[in-house]
Motif scaffolding. Sequence first.
Motif, PDB file in Angstrom:
ATOM      1  N   CYS A 180       0.827  -1.199   0.000  1.00 57.97           N
ATOM      2  CA  CYS A 180       0.000   0.000   0.000  1.00 57.97           C
ATOM      3  C   CYS A 180       0.871   1.263   0.000  1.00 57.97           C
ATOM      4  CB  CYS A 180      -0.930   0.008   1.208  1.00 57.97           C
ATOM      5  SG  CYS A 180      -1.979   1.469   1.288  1.00 57.97           S
ATOM      6  N   GLU A 181       0.784   2.026  -1.077  1.00 56.88           N
ATOM      7  CA  GLU A 181       1.563   3.261  -1.201  1.00 56.88           C
ATOM      8  C   GLU A 181       1.145   4.317  -0.183  1.00 56.88           C
ATOM      9  OE1 GLU A 181       2.930   3.820  -5.746  1.00 56.88           O
ATOM     10  OE2 GLU A 181       0.762   3.916  -5.415  1.00 56.88           O
TER      11      GLU A 181
ATOM     12  N   GLU B  58       3.526   6.194   2.685  1.00 58.30           N
ATOM     13  CA  GLU B  58       3.658   7.637   2.882  1.00 58.30           C
ATOM     14  C   GLU B  58       3.309   8.024   4.324  1.00 58.30           C
ATOM     15  OE1 GLU B  58       1.697  11.714   1.140  1.00 58.30           O
ATOM     16  OE2 GLU B  58       1.929  10.023  -0.212  1.00 58.30           O
TER      17      GLU B  58
ATOM     18  N   TYR C 280       2.999  -1.780  -6.246  1.00 64.06           N
ATOM     19  CA  TYR C 280       2.706  -0.765  -5.237  1.00 64.06           C
ATOM     20  C   TYR C 280       1.404  -0.118  -5.682  1.00 64.06           C
ATOM     21  CZ  TYR C 280       7.579  -1.386  -3.952  1.00 64.06           C
ATOM     22  OH  TYR C 280       8.778  -1.928  -3.559  1.00 64.06           O
TER      23      TYR C 280
ATOM     24  N   GLN D  97      10.704   2.654  -0.270  1.00 64.97           N
ATOM     25  CA  GLN D  97      10.851   1.396  -1.006  1.00 64.97           C
ATOM     26  C   GLN D  97      12.152   0.679  -0.671  1.00 64.97           C
ATOM     27  OE1 GLN D  97      10.259   1.449  -5.220  1.00 64.97           O
ATOM     28  NE2 GLN D  97       8.181   2.274  -5.057  1.00 64.97           N
TER      29      GLN D  97
END
Length: 139
Positions: free
Chosen positions: A98-99, A103, A120, A109
Amino acid sequence: MSNKTVIIVHSGDMDKLYSALIIANGSLSMGMEASLYFTFWGLERLKKGGLEKGPLSKMNFLGLGKWMVKGRMKKANVAPLEKMMTDFKELGGKIIACEMTMEIMGIKQEQLRTEWIDEYGAVGTYVHEAKDAEITLFI
């Protein structure tokens, strides 16, 4: 419906990660597709060196409970998480990281086991993956 299992791995607890991998590997061994969508504390387990770090969800007792359970698992010939993850990937399992969680939690990464991650993505990626799956779970 497609012959697929999609699991959201939200928890980083050792026993819950085992549950997700046992179900996913079982699905793959039965000829289904399987995807794991790692988010929040589950995503922490994809960090380099992070797979075995999670506590037990119940009775962790500052790590003593986890130590006892791992000993019992070893006696019962239960594969370690690293082996289960390797098997999952070798059987064709898909991992989505989950991007948004990356964040929010400040995960880069380069901190992750990128060799395991196929994609992603955000919630739309999960929904696309799960919309036609026969089995969807939240662990």
